[in-house]
Design a protein around this motif. Structure first.
Motif, mmCIF file in Angstrom:
data_model
loop_
_atom_site.group_PDB
_atom_site.id
_atom_site.type_symbol
_atom_site.label_atom_id
_atom_site.label_comp_id
_atom_site.label_asym_id
_atom_site.label_seq_id
_atom_site.Cartn_x
_atom_site.Cartn_y
_atom_site.Cartn_z
ATOM 1 N N ILE A 270 0.873 -1.063 -0.014
ATOM 2 C CA ILE A 270 -0.005 0.151 0.011
ATOM 3 C C ILE A 270 0.932 1.342 0.078
ATOM 4 O O ILE A 270 1.940 1.444 0.872
ATOM 5 N N ASN A 271 0.706 2.136 -1.042
ATOM 6 C CA ASN A 271 1.391 3.448 -0.913
ATOM 7 C C ASN A 271 0.822 4.294 0.119
ATOM 8 O O ASN A 271 -0.456 4.280 0.466
ATOM 9 N N MET A 272 1.781 5.241 0.644
ATOM 10 C CA MET A 272 1.290 5.879 2.069
ATOM 11 C C MET A 272 2.123 7.004 1.887
ATOM 12 O O MET A 272 3.427 7.144 1.469
ATOM 13 N N ILE A 273 1.865 8.251 2.552
ATOM 14 C CA ILE A 273 2.770 9.367 2.935
ATOM 15 C C ILE A 273 3.582 8.823 4.056
ATOM 16 O O ILE A 273 3.386 7.981 4.881
ATOM 17 N N ASP A 274 4.728 9.291 3.730
ATOM 18 C CA ASP A 274 5.892 8.774 4.857
ATOM 19 C C ASP A 274 5.800 9.741 6.083
ATOM 20 O O ASP A 274 6.219 11.048 5.878
ATOM 21 N N PRO A 275 5.168 9.172 7.038
ATOM 22 C CA PRO A 275 5.016 10.037 8.175
ATOM 23 C C PRO A 275 6.262 10.536 8.989
ATOM 24 O O PRO A 275 6.256 11.555 9.584
ATOM 25 N N PHE A 276 7.368 9.612 8.884
ATOM 26 C CA PHE A 276 8.705 10.084 9.368
ATOM 27 C C PHE A 276 9.153 11.256 8.726
ATOM 28 O O PHE A 276 9.856 12.184 9.447
ATOM 29 N N HIS A 277 8.972 11.375 7.398
ATOM 30 C CA HIS A 277 9.663 12.358 6.621
ATOM 31 C C HIS A 277 8.710 13.579 6.819
ATOM 32 O O HIS A 277 9.478 14.743 6.985
#
Length: 486
Positions: free
Chosen positions: A233-240
């Protein structure tokens, strides 16, 4: 075909970015290579202009700095795990990869067998490798991997693995397929290098998802469609986003494992060298999209192709209904349906008009040619011949194959080879065309147009045989079909 990706810019930018990443460490970088190094046809389909061997060409430009380690999991050797696209076992593919790399002047320094447990089949594999003058190193199963970082970053963890001797600043770690232990091999090397006083670095090179284009961009959604069987699943990188306030795209497995990786980096170096999964990547593909509209359309076409592929797999009991449902959800995200594939609509219209199975091919200039099943030929063959006539400027009502060319092939099939279907498949119709070309200028001209089918879109309204599918693929046609209709 329309071009949407600047391949030359990509090769230069990608190589330069990797050189900069090497320089950030003690002139030593372990680069985990995801995806296919050879024949990356998914990338060339969704990024028109991307050469299928782009990553390989980029490596060749760095070959004086680079060496290659091939990782293979011991379990994959003992279970004879196979590559679905090539039909060969992982251990056979290791030797194939070695030959392919060496043929192009790239240095393969060693093979790493991961999760080694003294299996007999693995020992035989190691023996074969050594007879080919390849160095083989063994990495072991570590209890608690990857979460027990305290044990992993110790003499009882990575410390018990063989240290792979390398001599060049860029070490490419690749494998026959997923789950081979590429990342663990890289991290083990970082641990050993650090103990020897070398601050080596790690980076990851995966083309998809592309981190600097939108999450719902069709090119990124096409990656989800391509990995529907893995449920990526593609997702926004929360760490970045947390570290830099910037939105970037990654996928669930890298996001999930990052806290563990960060702990490992802290255990090896005393500090985290990356703040996010996006930081670890070196992919420059997003900067080389030259025509976004072309790539969006290509991505949408790939999503629809993957939907038909999953539907075929479900009908053949090769996947669950959940995979098909996921493909339908991805189409909803992209706001498309199968009817957004022009050849699908045209094929259905021809089927309805002719009351028999039909097909359509969309040529490079946008012209759509249709064909149907007849007493002589199937839908694939009829559509193929009509497309060649269109490309050759021959009227559709004109026969390019002599009538007496059909009978001998049909007789061979039914009388001698036991076939109940007298209709000619795509390979047989091309043989008939080639025979006719000896005496017919039209047939000869049509035959010359075969290369112009590469990259064209096709749809058939019924299930198709393996031989038809193989011929279409060899010609470079990107075909979908309806396996539920026999």
């Amino acid at each position: 075909m329309k071009i949407g990706f600047d391949n030359n810019k990509y090769l230069k930018m990608q190589a330069e970015h990797i050189r900069k990443r090497i320089a950030q460490f003690d002139d030593k970088l372990y680069l985990e290579f995801g995806g296919k190094l050879f024949d990356d046809y998914h990338a060339s389909r969704v990024l028109p202009g991307f050469s299928p061997d782009s990553k390989l060409q980029m490596l060749i430009s760095l070959k004086d700095k680079a060496e290659i380690i091939i990782a293979i999991c011991a379990k994959d050797i003992t279970t004879d795990k196979r590559r679905g696209d090539l039909g060969i076992t992982y251990d056979q593919d290791v030797f194939r990869l070695v030959k392919e790399f060496q043929k192009r002047g790239l240095y393969v320094s060693s093979i790493v067998v991961t999760q080694y447990e003294k299996q007999a089949a693995v020992e035989r594999f190691c023996s074969k490798a050594r007879r080919r003058h390849l160095k083989v190193y063994k990495h072991y199963q570590i209890d608690g991997y990857p979460t027990n970082t305290k044990k992993i970053i110790s003499d009882e963890g990575f410390g018990k693995n063989d240290f792979v001797q390398t001599s060049r600043p860029l070490v490419i770690v690749t494998a026959p397929g997923p789950g081979s232990g590429k990342m663990a091999t890289c991290l083990s090397q970082l641990y050993h290098e650090n103990k020897r006083g070398i601050r080596a670095g790690y980076a990851k090179f995966e083309t998809f998802p592309i981190w600097n284009i939108p999450l719902d961009h069709p090119v990124n959604l096409a990656y989800e469609a391509a990995t529907a069987d893995l449920n990526d699943i593609n997702m926004i990188d929360p760490f970045h986003l947390n570290a830099y306030g910037k939105i970037t795209v990654n996928y669930n497995r890298d996001v999930e494992i990052f806290p563990v990786l960060k702990k490992m980096f802290e255990g090896i170096f005393g500090t985290a060298i990356y703040q996010s999964p996006t930081d670890m990547g070196v992919n420059m593909a997003g900067f080389c999209i030259s025509d976004d509209a072309v790539c969006r359309d290509a991505g949408n076409q790939e999503i629809i192709r993957r939907y038909y592929d999953s539907r075929t797999r479900f009908i053949r009991e090769e996947c669950s209904e959940a995979e098909v449902q996921k493909q339908e959800l991805i189409m909803e995200k992209a706001k498309i349906t199968p009817d957004d594939r022009p050849c699908v609509v045209a094929a259905h219209e021809r089927e309805e008009a002719s009351k028999t199975y039909a097909g359509a091919i969309e040529l490079a200039d946008g012209t759509i040619v249709t064909g149907k099943t007849s007493k002589y030929i199937g839908a694939c063959s009829g559509t193929l011949i009509n497309a060649l006539k269109q490309l050759a400027g021959i009227d559709q009502e004109t026969d390019v194959i002599e009538n007496n060319a059909f009978a001998p092939i049909q007789n061979l099939k039914t009388e001698y080879l036991g076939s109940h279907n007298p209709r000619l498949h795509s390979d047989e119709i091309l043989i008939a065309l080639a025979l006719s070309a000896r005496t017919s200028e039209n047939a000869a001209h049509a035959l010359e147009k075969l290369p112009e089918l590469r990259g064209c879109q096709a749809h058939i309204t019924c299930d198709i045989s393996q031989v038809d599918l193989s011929i279409y693929k060899q010609l470079g046609l990107q075909v979908t079909y309806e396996a539920e209709k026999k």
